[in-house]
Design a protein around this motif. Structure first.
Motif, PDB file in Angstrom:
ATOM      1  N   GLN A 275      53.860  33.809  56.751  1.00  0.00           N
ATOM      2  CA  GLN A 275      53.536  32.788  55.673  1.00  0.00           C
ATOM      3  C   GLN A 275      53.246  33.543  54.236  1.00  0.00           C
ATOM      4  N   ILE A 276      54.232  33.664  53.489  1.00  0.00           N
ATOM      5  CA  ILE A 276      54.337  34.600  52.245  1.00  0.00           C
ATOM      6  C   ILE A 276      54.068  33.706  50.901  1.00  0.00           C
ATOM      7  N   GLY A 277      52.897  34.243  50.002  1.00  0.00           N
ATOM      8  CA  GLY A 277      52.743  33.939  48.959  1.00  0.00           C
ATOM      9  C   GLY A 277      53.239  34.812  47.957  1.00  0.00           C
ATOM     10  N   VAL A 278      53.996  34.065  46.879  1.00  0.00           N
ATOM     11  CA  VAL A 278      54.699  34.950  46.184  1.00  0.00           C
ATOM     12  C   VAL A 278      53.842  35.211  44.881  1.00  0.00           C
ATOM     13  N   ARG A 279      53.268  36.565  44.412  1.00  0.00           N
ATOM     14  CA  ARG A 279      52.459  36.614  43.352  1.00  0.00           C
ATOM     15  C   ARG A 279      52.459  37.988  43.010  1.00  0.00           C
ATOM     16  N   THR A 280      51.782  38.308  41.884  1.00  0.00           N
ATOM     17  CA  THR A 280      51.420  39.754  41.381  1.00  0.00           C
ATOM     18  C   THR A 280      50.163  39.870  40.863  1.00  0.00           C
ATOM     19  N   VAL A 281      49.780  40.824  41.206  1.00  0.00           N
ATOM     20  CA  VAL A 281      48.357  41.207  40.629  1.00  0.00           C
ATOM     21  C   VAL A 281      48.199  42.399  39.810  1.00  0.00           C
ATOM     22  N   GLU A 282      47.652  42.669  38.753  1.00  0.00           N
ATOM     23  CA  GLU A 282      47.629  43.949  38.147  1.00  0.00           C
ATOM     24  C   GLU A 282      46.662  44.014  36.931  1.00  0.00           C
ATOM     25  N   VAL A 283      46.074  45.279  36.688  1.00  0.00           N
ATOM     26  CA  VAL A 283      45.215  45.488  35.515  1.00  0.00           C
ATOM     27  C   VAL A 283      46.033  45.808  34.525  1.00  0.00           C
ATOM     28  N   ARG A 284      45.758  45.143  33.476  1.00  0.00           N
ATOM     29  CA  ARG A 284      46.641  45.436  32.149  1.00  0.00           C
ATOM     30  C   ARG A 284      45.353  45.669  31.064  1.00  0.00           C
ATOM     31  N   ASN A 286      41.959  45.395  29.546  1.00  0.00           N
ATOM     32  CA  ASN A 286      40.577  45.302  29.936  1.00  0.00           C
ATOM     33  C   ASN A 286      40.912  43.843  30.773  1.00  0.00           C
ATOM     34  N   GLU A 287      42.040  43.648  31.291  1.00  0.00           N
ATOM     35  CA  GLU A 287      42.225  42.425  31.920  1.00  0.00           C
ATOM     36  C   GLU A 287      42.655  42.512  33.520  1.00  0.00           C
ATOM     37  N   LEU A 288      42.383  41.581  34.020  1.00  0.00           N
ATOM     38  CA  LEU A 288      42.809  41.472  35.610  1.00  0.00           C
ATOM     39  C   LEU A 288      44.017  40.346  35.592  1.00  0.00           C
ATOM     40  N   LEU A 289      44.992  40.479  35.736  1.00  0.00           N
ATOM     41  CA  LEU A 289      45.951  39.565  35.818  1.00  0.00           C
ATOM     42  C   LEU A 289      46.843  38.970  36.937  1.00  0.00           C
ATOM     43  N   LEU A 290      46.760  37.962  37.253  1.00  0.00           N
ATOM     44  CA  LEU A 290      47.466  37.114  38.328  1.00  0.00           C
ATOM     45  C   LEU A 290      48.770  36.363  38.017  1.00  0.00           C
ATOM     46  N   ASN A 291      49.863  36.746  38.413  1.00  0.00           N
ATOM     47  CA  ASN A 291      51.064  36.331  37.775  1.00  0.00           C
ATOM     48  C   ASN A 291      51.260  36.389  36.421  1.00  0.00           C
ATOM     49  N   GLY A 292      50.743  37.529  35.760  1.00  0.00           N
ATOM     50  CA  GLY A 292      50.745  37.865  34.481  1.00  0.00           C
ATOM     51  C   GLY A 292      49.842  37.121  33.629  1.00  0.00           C
ATOM     52  N   GLU A 293      48.941  36.359  34.128  1.00  0.00           N
ATOM     53  CA  GLU A 293      47.977  35.616  33.459  1.00  0.00           C
ATOM     54  C   GLU A 293      46.390  36.068  33.771  1.00  0.00           C
ATOM     55  N   PRO A 294      45.464  36.359  32.692  1.00  0.00           N
ATOM     56  CA  PRO A 294      44.249  36.852  33.008  1.00  0.00           C
ATOM     57  C   PRO A 294      43.342  35.686  33.841  1.00  0.00           C
ATOM     58  N   ILE A 295      42.822  36.391  34.870  1.00  0.00           N
ATOM     59  CA  ILE A 295      41.800  35.619  35.651  1.00  0.00           C
ATOM     60  C   ILE A 295      40.472  35.773  35.358  1.00  0.00           C
ATOM     61  N   PHE A 296      39.515  35.101  35.851  1.00  0.00           N
ATOM     62  CA  PHE A 296      38.186  35.663  35.967  1.00  0.00           C
ATOM     63  C   PHE A 296      37.543  35.092  37.331  1.00  0.00           C
ATOM     64  N   LEU A 297      36.823  35.957  37.984  1.00  0.00           N
ATOM     65  CA  LEU A 297      36.538  35.665  39.287  1.00  0.00           C
ATOM     66  C   LEU A 297      34.944  35.262  39.369  1.00  0.00           C
ATOM     67  N   HIS A 298      34.808  34.147  39.721  1.00  0.00           N
ATOM     68  CA  HIS A 298      33.529  33.599  40.418  1.00  0.00           C
ATOM     69  C   HIS A 298      33.626  33.430  41.740  1.00  0.00           C
ATOM     70  N   GLY A 299      32.267  34.116  41.895  1.00  0.00           N
ATOM     71  CA  GLY A 299      32.091  34.212  43.749  1.00  0.00           C
ATOM     72  C   GLY A 299      30.873  34.886  44.037  1.00  0.00           C
ATOM     73  N   PHE A 300      31.056  35.433  45.346  1.00  0.00           N
ATOM     74  CA  PHE A 300      30.097  36.186  45.930  1.00  0.00           C
ATOM     75  C   PHE A 300      30.553  37.276  46.762  1.00  0.00           C
ATOM     76  N   GLY A 301      29.405  38.193  46.829  1.00  0.00           N
ATOM     77  CA  GLY A 301      29.425  39.029  47.970  1.00  0.00           C
ATOM     78  C   GLY A 301      28.945  38.257  49.104  1.00  0.00           C
ATOM     79  N   LYS A 302      29.627  38.554  50.181  1.00  0.00           N
ATOM     80  CA  LYS A 302      29.292  37.744  51.673  1.00  0.00           C
ATOM     81  C   LYS A 302      28.895  38.808  52.506  1.00  0.00           C
ATOM     82  N   HIS A 303      28.453  38.240  53.733  1.00  0.00           N
ATOM     83  CA  HIS A 303      28.505  39.116  54.958  1.00  0.00           C
ATOM     84  C   HIS A 303      28.998  38.303  56.167  1.00  0.00           C
ATOM     85  N   GLU A 304      29.437  38.952  57.308  1.00  0.00           N
ATOM     86  CA  GLU A 304      29.698  38.340  58.285  1.00  0.00           C
ATOM     87  C   GLU A 304      28.596  37.953  59.197  1.00  0.00           C
TER      88      GLU A 304
END
Ligand code: GCU
Length: 584
Positions: A275-284, A286-304
């Motif tokens: 099951q293939i997701g076509v995407r790119t991720v890179e640092v450019r 001071n930004e983190l880019l997903l598919n060439g667009e800046p993204i901001f991560l909202h989330g958590f550190g977790k544990h199992e």
């Protein structure tokens, strides 16, 4: 390493369930233990499962546990290749069938498999024995003991005395499976994707096990397909999809890619669906880019971590966790502090969550910065990448959590780990998660970005959330300048005992935790080089018993059984509030 799948050419038998179990409390050598059959008074344990919370007497057993069960090889598997695969064990594992040692796997949290040959795969009944060694050791990766035996003063030690803040569960934590494939089969597939002017490019590199020549592999993704020759046990396939739907959280579109291995006569020897997701991720910059667009991560550190299950994979818990992360408005999480179950990443692919995939290297310090440990660490990094590289949800590799890097040896250790990860996977940025200050993180600049854990208002400037906000900005800025790139606030928050309320807010109250998270998030959110904030932790979790852990770590915004605290409602508002909605 491919995940076992059932289809017209592959057969699969699940070996989860109740196993006979015996703890090796006398520290016997394996020959003196039970590869030829557990004692008649053996206990019973569930697999997948940690042993610590299933049986009272095993709660503080941190040694070698012996599992055993019977299984059957179907008569129809006679001419096929038969493999036994174990999703993960905590600690090292040795595996026998009918008293014959198949092999050993070093390290927790990653899958391993052995091929059954000769009489071991003859049709009929066989005995499976798995010895899981979870002994806490001074020099293991990660270190199992906070102090050497000779340094153990006694006072102030945790029970057990581990150098990290989570419980060292022992057990078989993911599924045990038996699977069969034809003599000519697909043994591994590696996927890379790219985007170009609205088209998606898929490159698949395959490893083929065969003694024949003339084999070909056909790759079909809907209306698009290609066929390539197998040469010397390898095959390359390249596919272009015009007007591609790039994979992203808002549209986690997966292309079903059917890889079919065909022999010279045109007979299908094997098939594996990706099951293939076509995407790119890179640092450019001071930004983190997903598919060439800046993204901001909202989330958590977790544990199992879940009551009774311990660290075991449990689909129902995963369903609940993703539902709560969707409810609260998270788009990402880190697999702190070790690789999580493969099935968790499959769900992230389907649901559109972004994952920071972390190695088990938590709390590394000078003791392990040796050549031997570095080679072992790089081997684990390669194992992790070979397991997870095909998941579009995995956007970053995190190579460690809170190491101390203050020496030439430490700096070399981390530079070589980063080089190893980039060699194994040039397609993803590489980071690690730091604590303390840049001075204790020599060599951080060789990473693409850095995570930072900081607990102002808790461990530092205790009780003074407002007065320490500028210090949070200062330390994040210092790390940004050190790496000259993006920064993730990877951990921040406070413990809160569910149901404890106070006005004005005081430590351990739900109000204090909510205030800490809300004020610190709002204070740093618009730093131009900040690419995300991960709250610590998604849920309360079990730790070693220490005098500052009241039934474990209470920094969860949900309780251990996944009920929301005030901070969960606060975050939901912050992360779903249109005003706070990230513009990037
Ligand atoms: C550290 C560490 C976590 C730990 C947390 C805490 O940052 O990374 O594993 O649980 O602090 O003390 O709560």
């Amino acid at each position: 390493m491919l995940y076992p799948k059932l289809n017209a050419y592959r057969e699969l038998v699940g070996l989860d369930g109740i196993y006979r179990f015996a703890p090796n409390r006398e520290d016997r050598a394996s020959g003196d233990c039970w590869p030829d059959g557990l004692p008649v008074n053996a206990l019973e344990l569930a697999v997948p499962g940690s042993w610590n919370e299933q049986l009272r007497d095993l709660h503080e057993f941190h040694g070698e546990g012996w599992y055993e069960r019977d299984f059957y090889v179907p008569a129809s598997w006679g001419e096929r290749c038969v493999f036994l695969r174990i999703g993960s064990t905590a600690g090292n594992a040795r595996v026998w069938v009918d008293g014959c040692l198949l092999g050993e796997h070093i390290g927790p949290h990653l899958p391993f498999e052995f091929e059954l040959k000769g009489g071991l795969k003859s049709p009929g009944a066989h005995r499976l024995t798995i010895a899981v060694d979870n002994t806490l050791r001074w020099m293991s990766l990660p270190p199992g003991q906070a102090r050497r035996d000779e340094d153990r003063a006694g006072f102030g030690l945790g029970c057990p005395d581990v150098p990290y803040d989570f419980f060292p569960y022992g057990g078989i934590h993911r599924s045990v499976q038996l699977y069969a494939v034809n003599r000519d089969h697909i043994s591994d597939l590696s996927v890379r994707t790219s985007l170009d002017a609205g088209s998606g490019h898929i490159e698949i590199a395959g490893k083929i096990r065969t003694r024949e020549t003339g084999l070909r592999m056909r790759v079909e993704a809907g209306a698009y397909g290609v066929e390539s020759s197998v040469e010397g046990g390898t095959v390359e396939a390249k596919l272009t999809i015009p007007s591609v739907r790039p994979w992203c959280p808002a549209d986690p579109h997966l292309y079903k890619c059917v890889c079919t291995l065909v022999d010279e006569s045109g007979t299908v020897a094997d098939e594996y669906v990706l099951q293939i997701g076509v995407r790119t991720v890179e640092v450019r910059g001071n930004e983190l880019l997903l598919n060439g667009e800046p993204i901001f991560l909202h989330g958590f550190g977790k544990h199992e971590d879940f009551p009774i299950l311990g660290k075991a994979w449990a689909p129902a818990v995963a369903i609940r966790d993703y539902d709560l992360m969707r409810w609260i408005g998270a788009n990402s999480f880190r697999t702190s502090h070790y690789p999580y179950a493969e099935e968790m990443l499959d769900m992230a692919d389907r649901l559109g969550f972004l994952v920071i995939d972390e190695t088990p290297f938590v709390s590394l310090s000078e003791r392990v910065y040796t050549d031997a440990c570095r080679e072992q660490a790089c081997a684990v990094i390669r194992e992790l990448i070979e397991r997870d590289r095909n998941h579009p949800s995995v956007i970053l590799w995190s190579l460690a959590n809170e190491p101390y890097i203050e020496s030439d040896a430490g700096e070399r250790f981390f530079r070589e780990m980063a080089a190893c990860a980039r060699e194994a996977d040039p397609s993803r940025p590489v980071m690690y998660v730091a604590h303390e200050s840049p001075q204790q993180n020599r060599g951080a600049e060789c990473f693409d970005l850095i995570g930072v854990n900081k607990y102002f208002g808790w461990y530092h400037e205790t009780g003074d959330i407002d007065g320490s906000l500028h210090k949070l900005t200062d330390i994040l800025t210092a790390f940004h300048l050190q790496v000259n790139g993006p920064v993730l606030l990877a951990e921040f928050g406070a413990d809160a005992v569910a149901g404890l309320h106070s006005d004005p807010p005081v430590l351990f109250s739900e109000e204090y935790q909510a205030d800490t998270i809300c004020k610190q998030y709002q204070h740093v959110r618009n730093l131009p080089w900040l690419i995300g904030t991960h709250v610590w932790n998604f849920a309360d979790f079990k730790t070693a018993q220490t005098i500052n852990r009241v039934g474990g770590n209470k920094k969860g915004v949900f309780t251990r059984d996944r009920q929301p605290k005030l901070a969960a409602h606060t975050l939901r508002q912050l992360w779903n509030d249109t005003d706070a909605k990230p513009t990037r």
